[in-house]
Design an enzyme around this catalytic site. Structure first.
Site, PDB file in Angstrom:
ATOM      1  N   LYS A  79       0.861  -1.186   0.000  1.00 36.85           N
ATOM      2  CA  LYS A  79       0.000   0.000   0.000  1.00 36.85           C
ATOM      3  C   LYS A  79       0.897   1.235   0.000  1.00 36.85           C
ATOM      4  O   LYS A  79       1.935   1.254   0.691  1.00 36.85           O
ATOM      5  CB  LYS A  79      -0.885  -0.030   1.249  1.00 36.85           C
ATOM      6  CG  LYS A  79      -1.946   1.065   1.327  1.00 36.85           C
ATOM      7  CD  LYS A  79      -2.800   0.887   2.587  1.00 36.85           C
ATOM      8  CE  LYS A  79      -3.916   1.911   2.693  1.00 36.85           C
ATOM      9  NZ  LYS A  79      -4.742   1.702   3.898  1.00 36.85           N
ATOM     10  N   SER A 154      -9.678   1.740   2.890  1.00 30.41           N
ATOM     11  CA  SER A 154      -8.782   2.520   2.052  1.00 30.41           C
ATOM     12  C   SER A 154      -7.741   1.682   1.299  1.00 30.41           C
ATOM     13  O   SER A 154      -7.176   2.144   0.319  1.00 30.41           O
ATOM     14  CB  SER A 154      -8.047   3.542   2.913  1.00 30.41           C
ATOM     15  OG  SER A 154      -7.219   2.887   3.855  1.00 30.41           O
ATOM     16  N   SER A 178      -9.900  -0.696   7.064  1.00 33.19           N
ATOM     17  CA  SER A 178      -9.301  -0.465   5.748  1.00 33.19           C
ATOM     18  C   SER A 178      -8.620  -1.678   5.117  1.00 33.19           C
ATOM     19  O   SER A 178      -8.241  -1.632   3.949  1.00 33.19           O
ATOM     20  CB  SER A 178      -8.296   0.687   5.817  1.00 33.19           C
ATOM     21  OG  SER A 178      -8.986   1.911   5.785  1.00 33.19           O
TER      22      SER A 178
END
Lengths: 485, 494
Positions: A79, A154, A178
């Protein structure tokens, strides 16, 4: 299974038998990304060259019989809020568009030591604030099952990358769901460890007391493998826990005996999608068929989770994001009159709406005169939520629930309704507020052919129990073997 | 109508750790190489996290205990948030509602005549990280401002006094005593030029009305005080200014918010610094990156046992143990721990505290000042000076000869000096006191014979005439004891 749809464990076996090389696997992933990521938008940057170099080096080591790490030759995506030397770490924000950290996050060091192949950095909601990656300053990640739908967030890019065949493993961060929510939307396994189980050193902070890095994988075994690679005490993160890391893969196939599965009777709130409700019900039936006892549990303060979360997380965020002021690094406005104006213009131009919204919420909640009524009160409620779980776990071993009230929503469907977006965090934020581990495992398909996840929660540091319980379920079902078209 | 001056001081002291409060960077004062002692943590880069320096906490505890504070068993870290280019995280890690030490005091002498002392209350002493340093273009040509983050993250202890000080002189005395104490217990070098000790003063007046009421004037915080003299002058100026302002405006503390003024040492005035409309809300909250610290009784006792004798107590002990005057004891203590240790070694070695005090406060101190030396680099080690003074004490040489030897010792190479040096210089120079009365008597006889006039003067009652004759005998017989010569002369002439 092809090289792009197989699990990491299968690929490791294939490499060890000489059937395939890391270079071939890495190249296959890169090809798949080149072919399809223009419609998925999982990646913000690729480290193709260095990935292939690492892959060749691992192949050489494997051939020469040199000692190899746990993930030798496996492509892993990160990420883009996790720092890796030499690669930009943008947090999907204009603010850090050109920021290249001079250091590796702790988990990146662990991955390199395990001979993993770092393939690229994935999309997210700006600074990890959001549930759909629609808050990314650069692109919106589409759901590999239906590109009209959101991948979730996210960590949407990381979830989509694993689902779409771009990488067998990826890492995300989970502050209020997330990891688990996009895992559920994309039909992969996503695990949020106990707070402190994995070092946060090098994870760009959103809400420091809630943030936790965790794995995405195509099955529970891979999630266990990735977790045992990155978990453990790190002297640079004083909130990381000084507890031994067991081998999560070792006893994974061994079912838990006399398992007591808790479920929440009253949380099946309004707005819970029929398909989600049915999938959760069926999952409980699976446990029952395995001899587990189903026990209803009370979490009286769970209804305050979202409110509590949206005080604490923005408060910490307002402080953590104050450093992006255009002075030392990151975006600086071109035009300004004086110092104060430079701060205002730089931040005003480089942050997106959702980030600004949360900074304002948090700044307000911490302000003199409001602190006691908001932040301090939220901390007290957080304690009560934690107590609820402590009591519940005296009666049950794990707690099962939906991950989200609905399967993946359509891109654009909720962008104008932030409150509705926030409320969808109802099942996930409690694990962050109480610091306990949680996992999302594929547990069904909606009528519209969108994956549905099942969330399992366990007491602090009981990742082994959590993973074994998840594996028990996974072995009886086929959902994790399904791949998008 | 009259008034009482009310002063409280906030003192920031840099702790002398090797590394910074929350990272491993060096704390060395290094303004010529800006931004070389930095890392992702003190630069506030995304993803970096602080780790507490245990040594800094230890020195903080030592400081707290030395100023008689309680050390609570639980303390935590808070973020103090504000924007400034020298603060890269846009918050300072500090301590808000649960400081690591509180409720202490420091005793100062407020009247050297009566030796009256006063206990100045200390509200709290807490740890925090220092900011970097901005430098601005002062040429007026609009060049960029620069930021040096070498200092950023250096451990500071902030010591906040009660508003117990009643004059500029008391404030200065408090600061001097505090500096002495902190250098004694070896937690800071308290170098004001390098900013290791910085002071802000909160000043206002209590106006006594004729009807018996007291009205407090608005509180002013004076910043930029970087010398003892500056503290004293700034407070004196501010007292005068506030008194005049009161007479003019009659505004009390309740009418105006606290004001910040800066001390302009060149012009000798304080100037308004921060506008009232910018009254800061620091939005303190507990730092989620750092675990709270717990302190056990055993740890407190351990640190307590490491504390050396504090200067105030040692001053009293020197007076009683070595029979020193208050003045001499103060001079010795004020030179710092190493100097006081030096004195005590000399005094013990030569068995005469008063003599040792005379030598170290005059001869040694003069030498240090002339050469700009610290006692630690002074070549005459205490055992050598003690050996010299012991010779005087035993009447083996005269005080005058001892000064000659002392000068010889100073001129020698340090490597050549040892305990035997004193004896060999005495021998080389023939300075040993002559106890051979035969030789002395002969010399006295000869001098008396040569100086008929002086002898006659003496016999007619002029005692002073002896003096000139003593000198003559001494020139003949080096190392003669002047007391003995005097007695012999008087005997011969009477």
């Amino acid at each position: 299974m092809s090289n792009t749809s197989a699990t990491a464990s299968e690929l490791l076996a294939k490499m060890n038998s000489g059937e395939v090389s890391s270079e071939e696997i890495t190249a296959a992933c890169l090809e798949e990304i080149a072919r399809r990521d223009n419609s998925i938008n999982a990646f913000l940057s690729l480290q193709a060259e260095t990935a292939l170099e690492t892959a060749r080096e691992v192949d050489r080591k494997r051939k020469a019989g040199e000692p190899l790490g746990k993930l030798a030759g496996i492509p892993v995506a990160l990420k883009d809020n996790i720092c890796a030397k030499g690669a930009t770490t943008t947090c999907a924000s204009k603010m850090l568009e050109a920021f290249t950290p001079p250091y590796d996050a702790h988990i990146v060091e662990q991955l390199r030591a395990a001979d993993a192949v770092l393939i690229g950095k994935t999309n997210l909601d700006e600074f990890a604030m959001g549930s759909s990656t629609e808050n990314s300053a650069f692109k919106t990640t589409a759901n590999p099952w239906n590109t009209k739908c959101a991948a979730g967030g996210s960590s949407g890019g990381s979830a989509a990358a694993v689902a779409a065949g771009f990488a067998p493993l990826s890492l995300g961060s989970d502050t209020g769901g997330s990891i688990r929510q996009p895992a559920s939307f994309c039909g992969v396994v996503g695990l949020k460890p106990t707070y402190g189980r994995v070092s946060r050193y090098g994870l760009v902070a959103f809400a420091s007391s809630l943030d936790q890095i965790g794995p995405f994988a195509r099955d529970v075994t891979d999630a266990a493998l990735l977790l045992e690679t990155i978990a453990g005490k790190d002297q640079r993160d004083t909130t990381s826990l000084d507890a031994d890391v067991p081998s999560y893969t070792k006893n994974l196939e061994q079912p838990l005996e006399n398992l007591k599965v808790g479920y929440i009777e009253h949380l099946h709130a309004e707005g819970l999608h029929e398909d989600v409700k049915a999938a959760t019900q069926q999952a409980l039936e699976v446990y029952k068929s395995l001899g587990a006892e189903l026990i209803p549990v009370e979490l009286p303060h769970a209804k305050y989770c979202v409110a509590t979360y949206y005080i604490i997380a923005p408060s910490e965020a307002s402080s953590n994001l104050a450093r992006y002021d255009g002075v030392h690094y990151g975006y600086r406005a071109k035009q300004f009159d004086n110092m104060i104006d430079m701060y205002a213009a730089s931040r005003g131009e480089a942050f997106g709406d959702e980030v600004k919204r949360r900074i304002m919420l948090g700044t307000y909640a911490l302000s003199s005169g409001y602190y006691d009524a908001y932040y301090l009160k939220a901390l007290k409620v957080r304690r009560l939520i934690r107590n609820d779980f402590e009591q519940a776990f005296q009666k049950v071993d794990i707690i099962a629930s939906p991950v989200t009230p609905t399967p993946a929503f359509e891109i654009g469907e909720l962008v104008d309704d932030p409150l509705a977006m926030y409320l969808a965090d109802i099942f996930t934020t409690s694990a962050n507020l109480s610091g306990i581990p949680g996992v999302s495992v594929p547990a069904g398909m909606s009528q519209n052919k969108l994956p549905i996840g099942l969330q399992l929660l366990a007491p602090p540091l009981e990742e082994e129990r959590l993973l074994r319980a998840a594996r028990m379920f996974e072995r009886e079902t086929d959902w994790h073997r399904q791949r998008p078209e | 109508m009259d008034y009482t001056v009310i002063i409280g001081l906030e003192v920031h002291v840099q702790l002398q750790t090797r590394t910074k409060l929350f990272c491993g960077c060096s704390t060395r004062f290094n303004p010529d190489h800006p931004n070389t002692q930095t890392c992702p943590v003190c630069l506030g880069l995304p993803g970096a996290l602080p780790v507490l320096n245990r040594e800094a906490f230890h020195l903080g505890m030592k400081t707290g205990l030395a100023i008689n504070c309680e050390i609570p068993s639980f303390t935590k870290w808070d973020r103090k948030q504000y924007y400034y280019p020298d603060l890269p995280k846009a918050y300072q890690i500090s301590q808000y509602d649960l400081p690591m030490s509180q409720n202490g005091w420091l005793e100062i002498e407020i009247d050297p005549e009566t030796r009256e002392t006063k206990k100045v209350g200390i509200i709290r002493a807490h740890l925090e990280e220092d900011a970097g340093k901005n430098s601005h273009d002062e040429s007026g040509r609009g060049h960029d401002s620069k930021v040096d983050l070498n200092r950023c993250g250096t451990p500071l202890v902030e010591i906040v006094s009660e508003p117990d000080l009643r004059s500029a002189q008391e404030a200065r005395k408090y600061l001097e005593e505090l500096k002495l104490l902190l250098t004694y217990i070896d937690v800071s070098d308290c170098n004001m030029q390098e900013g290791s000790l910085r002071c802000d003063a909160n000043v206002n007046l209590h106006i006594h009305q004729e009807n018996g009421e007291t009205i407090p004037t608005p509180i002013v915080e004076i910043k930029n005080l970087n010398s003892f003299r500056g503290v004293e002058q700034a407070i004196e100026f501010e007292v005068k200014r506030q008194w005049e302002a009161w007479q003019e405006t009659k505004l009390s503390l309740h009418d105006v918010p606290k004001e910040t003024r800066g001390w302009d040492a060149d012009r000798g005035i304080t100037l308004e610094q921060r506008g009232k409309e910018e009254a800061a809300d620091y939005r303190y909250f507990p730092d989620p990156d750092l675990a709270p610290v717990t302190v056990t009784d055993a740890e407190r006792e351990k640190v307590s046992s490491e504390l050396c004798e504090r200067p105030a107590l040692r001053r009293n002990r020197l007076e009683s143990e070595y029979e020193l005057s208050a003045y001499d004891a103060a001079v010795i203590i004020d030179q710092g721990l190493a100097f006081a240790d030096y004195f005590e070694q000399v005094a013990k070695g030569c068995q005469n505290g008063k003599q040792a005090a005379n030598w170290v406060t005059q001869d040694v101190l003069r030498e240090l000042k002339e050469k700009g030396l610290e006692i630690s680099s002074f070549t005459i080690k205490p055992e050598i000076l003690a050996a010299l003074l012991e010779k005087v004490e035993r009447s083996e040489i005269t005080t005058k000869s001892a000064r000659t030897v002392f000068q010889e010792l100073i001129n020698s190479e340090e490597s050549e000096l040892n305990a035997a040096s004193v004896q060999s210089i005495i021998e080389d120079k023939g300075l040993a006191m002559v106890s051979d009365t035969g030789a002395l008597e002969a010399a006295v006889q000869a001098v008396v014979a040569k100086n008929e006039k002086a002898v006659a003067d003496f016999q007619s009652g002029k005692q002073a005439a002896v003096g000139a004759l003593i000198g003559q005998v001494m020139r003949e017989v080096k190392g003669a004891d002047p007391k003995v010569v005097r007695e012999l002369l008087i005997e011969k002439m009477s």
